[in-house]
Design an enzyme around this catalytic site. Structure first.
Site, mmCIF file in Angstrom:
data_model
loop_
_atom_site.group_PDB
_atom_site.id
_atom_site.type_symbol
_atom_site.label_atom_id
_atom_site.label_comp_id
_atom_site.label_asym_id
_atom_site.label_seq_id
_atom_site.Cartn_x
_atom_site.Cartn_y
_atom_site.Cartn_z
ATOM 1 N N ASP A 113 -2.601 1.112 6.841
ATOM 2 C CA ASP A 113 -1.805 0.853 5.630
ATOM 3 C C ASP A 113 -1.325 -0.598 5.584
ATOM 4 O O ASP A 113 -1.193 -1.184 4.515
ATOM 5 C CB ASP A 113 -0.589 1.790 5.578
ATOM 6 N N ASP A 161 0.888 -1.167 0.000
ATOM 7 C CA ASP A 161 0.000 0.000 0.000
ATOM 8 C C ASP A 161 0.924 1.213 0.000
ATOM 9 O O ASP A 161 1.522 1.543 1.024
ATOM 10 C CB ASP A 161 -0.898 -0.001 1.234
ATOM 11 N N GLU A 206 -1.278 -1.252 -4.953
ATOM 12 C CA GLU A 206 -2.547 -0.572 -5.217
ATOM 13 C C GLU A 206 -2.324 0.564 -6.213
ATOM 14 O O GLU A 206 -1.365 1.325 -6.092
ATOM 15 C CB GLU A 206 -3.149 -0.025 -3.926
#
EC number: 3.1.21.10
Length: 166
Positions: A140, A7, A67
């Site tokens: 996260d 992330d 992501e």
């Protein structure tokens, strides 16, 4: 197969290493790379890059999932996170680790079965799927594990499409 889920961020990069054996997922390690807010951006990017190199060397993932960026308000933040994402992907490329990217909607769909799921639902399903005692913090880290789970779920489809391309 070992998957490193990421992330991306400039202040906090969440990471999650997950092994997929058949239909089973097993968490290997998870945590975060954190940089200090007052430091110049180039130094923070260097710290992220070096930490990523260390993660890639230590855990030797077969593939990495990241992501995709999605920002609808703060353009400055989007650029800075994009720079962090760039050094993360560069570290993987230099290590010879293939990178796969997923949208937030794909992550929601893969982890919960519903593309409109709330963050809390994704975190709870991540905890359940990986048999964790609690939802990892900060957010996260849980997100990175969700991104790794997403790649594990999509992997079968990727293998089929790669076979078609050959």
């Amino acid at each position: 197969m070992r998957i490193l889920g990421i992330d991306p961020g400039i202040a906090i990069v969440g990471f999650g290493v997950v092994d997929k054996e058949g239909s089973q997922l097993r968490p290997v390690q998870y945590g975060s790379i954190q940089t200090e807010a007052g430091l110049p951006v180039p130094l923070r990017l260097k710290q992220i890059f070096e930490a990523m190199q260390s993660l890639l060397e230590t855990y030797r993932p077969d593939e990495m999932s990241v992501e995709k960026l999605f920002f609808n308000k703060n353009v400055t933040t989007a650029f800075t996170v994009g720079q962090a994402r760039g050094v993360i992907i560069l570290a993987a490329e230099l290590a010879g680790v293939p990178v796969y990217e997923y949208t937030p909607m794909q992550v929601k769909q893969a982890v919960t079965g519903y593309g409109g799921a709330e963050k809390k639902q994704i975190q709870e399903m991540t905890k359940l799927l990986l048999r964790l005692k609690e939802v990892p913090k900060p957010d996260d880290v849980a997100d990175a594990l969700g991104i790794a789970i997403t790649h594990a779920q999509f992997r079968a489809f990727i293998s089929i499409s790669e076979g078609v391309k050959k």
